[in-house]
Design an enzyme around this catalytic site. Structure first.
Site, PDB file in Angstrom:
ATOM      1  CE1 TYR A  82      41.945  36.624  52.616  1.00  0.00           C
ATOM      2  CE2 TYR A  82      43.160  38.650  53.016  1.00  0.00           C
ATOM      3  CZ  TYR A  82      42.860  37.576  52.200  1.00  0.00           C
ATOM      4  OH  TYR A  82      43.473  37.455  50.986  1.00  0.00           O
ATOM      5  CE  LYS A 134      32.415  36.315  40.056  1.00  0.00           C
ATOM      6  NZ  LYS A 134      32.806  36.399  38.629  1.00  0.00           N
ATOM      7  CG  ASP A 145      35.164  37.919  36.804  1.00  0.00           C
ATOM      8  OD1 ASP A 145      34.673  39.005  37.174  1.00  0.00           O
ATOM      9  OD2 ASP A 145      34.465  36.990  36.351  1.00  0.00           O
ATOM     10  CG  ASP A 205      45.813  39.956  49.987  1.00  0.00           C
ATOM     11  OD1 ASP A 205      46.883  40.534  49.733  1.00  0.00           O
ATOM     12  OD2 ASP A 205      45.741  38.918  50.664  1.00  0.00           O
ATOM     13  CG  ASP A 259      50.528  41.531  46.200  1.00  0.00           C
ATOM     14  OD1 ASP A 259      50.482  42.588  46.870  1.00  0.00           O
ATOM     15  OD2 ASP A 259      51.094  40.496  46.607  1.00  0.00           O
TER      16      ASP A 259
END
Ligand code: NAD
Length: 362
Positions: A142, A193, A225, A249, A253
């Protein structure tokens, strides 16, 4: 508690003053605090022409913690729609996060037993879930360089050892605090990852190196994942999850939906060692119900509990607020956003719910 901790209170707009006012009553029942009230967001634009003044930033910097309600509303959106250069309430929020260098976002996920039926997931999977997502907030993709070249676009992801070390320490410390008075020991799951990304390999190496200082905390590593899948299939197995900005992020959620009620969720944003953190409900200023006395104050009260636990090192006081909120929900008292009309529920306004929490703390 011996000394009075200093708390800057930024109630903000819409229901902000109602939910923060209710929360201050709860804090006053728990202890003695030294408050400074300031404007932020739309109301600050009205008074000062800007969503956040330097004076407010200075007071926040020298405080022990900042408690925030919410900012924004249609009144200021309409002004911005006419004049895109006009100040926006959200600038206050982004400005204070930046000024305080808040690099860690903490979001606890613990479905209240009384509201467990609100989750879209099966009760038997989520009952007993009590986890904390620690998301890195100021690095990664980001904030990397991005751009376009013809029909190609790129967003670069970069992390430094220093950035990873400090968020890892936040996670290990949080795990220790959560385990106080609990039978199960502290556990951290570091999510990356590392099978594909170089930043993730650096992440994993660095988290392992930091873990040497936290021999009492069990550490495991999980690919993002797999974590996305495990979060919904066996959420009770997690304690603290620490991860980088983009993964955090998305996962925070996903984890939030385990509770089924976003309106109940607190959050904490933490800065450097000794710097004040910012504590706020996840929801917004709810202009549609502002001033009606029906706003649910519980997410703000739970944010204040996070402030006590992570900002002021008062975990026992934090536990008291959380238990009181649970007890009020167990009693069936519900603000309209939670009221379903089921047997045993009673619809109530902000002040009734607040009085019930205060009674639990008496
Ligand atoms: P919102 O969260 O304010 O409201 C969404 C819905 O949830 C509304 O129906 C509202 O009445 C209800 N709701 C939210 N909190 C509630 C509570 N405590 N009790 C009862 N009901 C509650 O989101 P929105 O409507 O998309 O945004 C409204 C304003 O808030 C906008 O200006 C937005 O920019 C701002 N906002 C601010 C923050 C923040 O300050 N952190 C976060 C999100 C949105």
């Amino acid at each position: 508690m011996s000394e009075a901790h200093s708390i800057v209170v930024l109630a903000g707009d819409g229901i902000g003053p109602e939910i923060v006012g209710a929360t201050r009553q709860v804090l006053n029942r728990i202890g003695s605090f030294d408050y400074k009230e300031h404007l932020i967001g739309g109301i600050s634009i009205d008074e000062n022409g800007t969503a956040l003044t330097e004076g407010v930033i200075d007071d926040c910097r020298t405080s022990d913690a900042v408690l925030l309600g919410a900012v924004g509303g249609p009144k200021w959106d309409e002004v911005v729609a006419r004049d895109p250069q006009a100040p926006r309430p959200e600038q206050g929020l982004l400005g204070i996060r930046k000024a305080l260098g808040l690099y860690a976002n903490l979001r606890p996920v613990k479905p209240s037993a009384a509201l467990i039926g609100s989750s879209p997931l099966k009760e038997d999977r989520i009952r007993g879930t009590d986890l904390l997502v620690v998301r890195e907030l100021t690095g990664g993709i980001y904030f990397g360089e991005s751009g376009r070249d013809g029909d190609t676009a790129h967003d670069d992801c970069a992390y430094s050892v220093v950035e990873i070390e400090r968020i890892a320490r936040t996670a290990f410390e949080a795990a220790r605090q959560r385990a106080v008075g609990r039978q199960a020991g502290p556990r951290v799951t570091s999510v990356d990852k590392a099978n594909v990304m170089e930043t993730s390999r650096l992440w994993r190496e660095t988290v392992k190196a930091v873990a040497v200082d936290y021999a009492d905390v069990e550490l495991d590593h999980m690919l993002v994942d797999n974590t996305a899948m495990q979060l919904v299939s066996r959420p009770t197995d997690f304690d603290v999850i620490v991860t980088e900005n983009l993964f955090g992020d998305i996962l925070s959620d996903e984890a939030a939906m385990l509770t089924g009620s976003l309106g109940m969720l607190p959050s904490a944003s933490i800065g450097g060692e000794g710097e004040p953190g910012l504590f706020e409900p996840v929801h917004g200023s709810a202009p549609d119900i502002a001033g009606q006395g029906v706003a649910n104050p519980l997410a703000t009260m739970l944010s204040a509990a996070m402030m006590l636990r992570y900002g002021l090192d008062l975990p026992a006081e934090a536990d008291r607020i959380e238990s009181a909120v649970d007890a009020v929900l167990d009693s069936g008292l519900r603000t309209p956003d939670l009221f379903t009309g089921s047997e045993g529920e009673t619809e109530a306004g902000t002040s009734e719910v607040t009085s019930a929490v205060l009674a639990e703390l008496a």
